[in-house]
Design a protein around this motif. Structure first.
Motif, short mmCIF file in Angstrom:
data_model
loop_
_atom_site.label_atom_id
_atom_site.label_comp_id
_atom_site.label_asym_id
_atom_site.label_seq_id
_atom_site.Cartn_x
_atom_site.Cartn_y
_atom_site.Cartn_z
N ALA A 1 17.15 -1.72 -6.92
CA ALA A 1 16.38 -2.25 -8.05
C ALA A 1 15.32 -1.25 -8.50
O ALA A 1 14.84 -1.29 -9.63
CB ALA A 1 15.72 -3.56 -7.64
N THR A 2 14.94 -0.36 -7.60
CA THR A 2 13.84 0.56 -7.88
C THR A 2 14.31 1.97 -8.21
O THR A 2 13.49 2.83 -8.57
CB THR A 2 12.91 0.63 -6.65
OG1 THR A 2 13.75 0.78 -5.49
CG2 THR A 2 12.08 -0.63 -6.50
N ILE B 1 11.49 -6.05 -1.06
CA ILE B 1 11.21 -6.67 -2.37
C ILE B 1 9.80 -7.27 -2.48
O ILE B 1 9.10 -6.99 -3.44
CB ILE B 1 12.32 -7.69 -2.74
CG1 ILE B 1 13.61 -6.88 -2.98
CG2 ILE B 1 11.94 -8.50 -3.99
CD1 ILE B 1 14.80 -7.67 -3.42
N ASN C 1 7.39 -4.46 -3.01
CA ASN C 1 7.56 -3.81 -4.32
C ASN C 1 7.03 -4.69 -5.45
O ASN C 1 6.43 -4.19 -6.40
CB ASN C 1 9.03 -3.46 -4.55
CG ASN C 1 9.37 -2.08 -3.99
OD1 ASN C 1 9.00 -1.06 -4.58
ND2 ASN C 1 10.03 -2.05 -2.85
N GLN D 1 11.51 -3.54 -14.13
CA GLN D 1 11.68 -3.32 -12.68
C GLN D 1 11.47 -4.65 -11.92
O GLN D 1 12.18 -4.95 -10.97
CB GLN D 1 10.69 -2.27 -12.19
CG GLN D 1 10.81 -1.97 -10.72
CD GLN D 1 11.12 -0.50 -10.45
OE1 GLN D 1 11.90 0.14 -11.16
NE2 GLN D 1 10.52 0.06 -9.45
N LEU E 1 14.11 -6.51 -9.54
CA LEU E 1 13.76 -6.88 -8.16
C LEU E 1 14.03 -8.36 -7.91
O LEU E 1 14.56 -8.75 -6.87
CB LEU E 1 12.29 -6.55 -7.87
CG LEU E 1 11.98 -5.08 -7.60
CD1 LEU E 1 10.49 -4.78 -7.77
CD2 LEU E 1 12.42 -4.67 -6.18
N GLN F 1 16.53 -10.12 -5.35
CA GLN F 1 15.99 -11.09 -4.39
C GLN F 1 16.84 -12.37 -4.35
O GLN F 1 17.15 -12.90 -3.30
CB GLN F 1 14.55 -11.43 -4.79
CG GLN F 1 13.72 -12.11 -3.74
CD GLN F 1 12.28 -12.25 -4.20
OE1 GLN F 1 12.02 -12.43 -5.39
NE2 GLN F 1 11.34 -12.13 -3.27
#
Ligand code: SPV
Ligand code: MN
Length: 624
Positions: free
Chosen positions: A537-538, A572, A575, A603, A607, A611
């Protein structure tokens, strides 16, 4: 030069020194110098040209005045700063701003008129009884579009000597650029001394006047506050770069090669004490610079130079195993200025983390030292300060890249951002795009504080591009100029993040020091698509098989899948919390580009989707 000015300067300097100034044939420059000769009122003035004689005059003077002491090995000296003058003083470093000017709350400033009155007061007759040194330098390689000329006025031979090691000579450049008015100006005085140590630390000030491209520094000796060409010039350069469309960054420049020996160049921005120098010095790779880079665009590509030609590096933990090349220099008969370490009676230098045992007595920045010695507040004084340093020339290093003095610079294939982050980012990751990288790798960088600045250590602070300490424009403008820099590029350099400091829940590091050699090789391979990546995701993270092969090839070590999973798990909650923290900071700042908030929101959405699908902690084995 006017008759009046000439008569005045003659009262302070002999004909030989005066002739050196006259040969520059630059009345603007000479007016600037004579203003500070008059204000600071030294007993005499020495003009340092680029000649070997002048350079050795300064070196000898530093030793004869006791600013540096000779050590056992030829060429090596030690300099001590006072006990409370061991790092950059962020609190007393301020921009002088006119009414209505505002750089935002993260940038320290004071009223220009008031600040000028205060600093002029401190400078008045501050050099009485001393000699003033007037020195000329060039930031970046000589005769280059990157070159910026600078003049340093100081009453510290140590500062002038350090600058000779760290910067290219500028006297002949001033001659070539006859009448030049566009140059940086630095005025420094260590102030009244107690022995060789600055006495009036309560009156320590570093004031930056962007309008005059001038920085004043008084009552301090620590190089980060006094060596104008270093961080003080970086501040002026960021401002200049923002007007001219290039970048001045707190970055190393280094070459990394692939298996075939094809070298690509990368720039890396990490806050102080977060592994920037040790990365630039990585075994098997080539260093151009370790601290400050200028980046410019030319014909669709990005080029970078090292602003400096030496290293003012942290000495703590430098040892023969992890830093073989450096260790050899620091233990040989080379020109090295050590600062704030421990020396024994025989003049041998020691520091925390050096091979072997420390002596049971010696001299350090607190005077004579024995283990257990405490300071006035009862704190134990370490043998060497955590921010103790060495100053060396790059040209003494065997891993120096051939392009250090190339006026064209080197083509940059990637930018790397790294901070001290114990629980959030993975060890290495590429961004999806320039914009995604500038926002989610660079602009949201946070780092835990270190001993490189005065104040508490280990506190997580926001440090965009690891340049927050040196910004001289608003954060909004700085982020915008970074985003805009990609315009007109045929292919923007890739953007990466690294984190050498990831820990487990007990605070134990999840990686070894040498693992960064593997991360950097992966970055090199990503830069021309020799490896693929997994989409988190990042950003894009390495595949296990590629890392296993690199651990084997680079370090001759195995790399277990279990280690890979622990290190590259997407965290997660951490972040998301980071996005929230940083977004709030940017919400409070004025004029921040919509792009930043959009990237952060995107972003966050990614995330949250991850999740939902995988839970809070996502193993890289689940990614494709
Ligand atoms: C840093 O602290 O980032 C340094 C040393 O490189 S100083 O000169 O203090 O800035
Ligand atoms: Mn630095």
């Amino acid at each position: 030069m006017s008759e009046k000015c000439l008569t005045f300067l003659r009262s302070k300097m002999d004909e030989k020194e005066l002739a050196k100034l006259q040969a520059l044939d630059n009345s603007y420059l000479i007016d600037f110098i004579s203003t500070y000769v008059e204000l600071c009122n030294p007993d005499s003035v020495f003009v340092r040209t680029d000649s070997a004689d002048d350079v050795s005059y300064i070196r000898n003077r530093s030793v004869s005045l006791g600013e540096e002491q000779k050590l056992a090995l030829d060429g090596q000296t030690i300099h001590f700063d006072g006990g409370s003058d061991q790092a950059r003083d962020k609190k007393n470093t301020k921009y002088l701003l006119k009414a209505g000017q505002d750089l935002g709350k993260h940038i320290n400033s004071t009223d220009r008129e008031k600040g000028l009155v205060e600093i002029t007061g401190y400078l008045r007759a501050i050099m009485k009884g001393k000699q003033m040194y007037v020195c000329f330098f060039c930031l970046g390689p000589l005769d280059s579009e990157f070159s910026i000329l600078a003049v340093q006025i100081t009453d510290s031979a140590y500062v002038s000597h350090s600058e000779d090691i760290l910067y290219r000579p500028g006297y002949e450049q001033f001659k070539k650029n006859k009448g030049v008015k566009e140059f940086f100006k630095f005025v420094h005085s260590a102030g009244q001394l107690d022995g060789t140590i600055s006495k009036n630390i309560d009156k320590r000030r570093v004031y930056i006047d962007l309008e005059d491209k001038k920085v004043y520094s008084v009552n301090t000796q620590y190089a980060g506050n006094t060596v104008g060409l270093k961080k003080l010039a970086l501040r002026l350069a960021i401002n200049k770069a923002s007007r001219e469309g290039w970048l001045a960054e707190h970055m190393f420049v280094m070459g990394i090669d692939d298996e075939k020996g094809e070298k690509f160049y990368f720039c890396g921005a990490y806050p102080s004490m977060c592994g920037k120098t040790s990365t630039a010095m990585l075994k098997g790779e080539a260093i151009i610079g370790d601290d400050i880079a200028y980046l410019r665009k030319r014909e669709g590509e990005v080029f970078a130079v090292n602003v400096e030609r030496g290293i003012f590096g942290i000495i703590k933990d430098v040892n023969s195993k992890d830093d073989a090349i450096l260790f050899k220099i620091l233990n040989g008969a080379n020109e090295v200025i050590f600062s704030n370490i421990l020396i024994d009676e025989a003049g041998v230098p020691y520091w925390i983390g050096k091979d072997g045992l420390l002596p049971h007595k010696g001299t350090n920045y607190s005077g004579s030292w024995v283990p257990g010695k405490t300071d006035v507040s009862g704190q134990e004084i370490p043998p060497s300060h955590k921010n103790a340093r060495y100053t060396i020339r790059l040209k003494s290093l065997e891993n120096l890249d051939a392009n250090l003095e190339n006026p064209a610079g080197v083509v940059v294939k990637g930018l790397i951002y790294g901070g001290r982050d114990s629980d959030t980012s993975v060890p290495v990751e590429a961004s999806f795009s320039w914009q995604h990288g500038i926002i989610t790798k660079a602009a949201i960088l946070e780092s835990e504080t270190t001993a490189a600045t005065l104040g508490q250590e280990g506190v997580r602070v926001f440090n965009p591009m690891s340049n927050i300490d040196f910004l001289s424009i608003t954060m909004a403008k700085y982020i915008e100029m970074n985003l805009d820099f990609a315009k007109g590029l045929t292919q923007a350099p890739l953007i990466f993040s690294v984190n050498y400091f990831l820990g487990d829940k007990d605070g134990k590091f999840l990686n070894r020091m040498q693992d960064k050699r593997v991360w950097l090789k992966w970055i090199r391979l990503m830069a021309d698509g020799q490896v693929g990546a997994l989409k988190a995701a990042t950003g894009l993270i390495p595949k296990y098989d590629d890392l296993r092969k690199l651990f084997e090839d680079v370090l001759g070590k195995g790399y277990t899948e279990a280690d890979y999973v622990t290190q590259f798990t997407l965290r997660i909650p951490q972040n998301l919390a980071k996005i929230e923290r940083v977004r709030n900071i940017y919400k409070e700042a004025k004029g921040i580009s919509r792009i930043l908030f959009d990237e952060l929101d995107a972003q966050e959405v990614r995330l949250k989707e991850f999740q939902k699908q995988f839970g809070d902690y996502v193993s890289p084995l689940k990614l494709t």
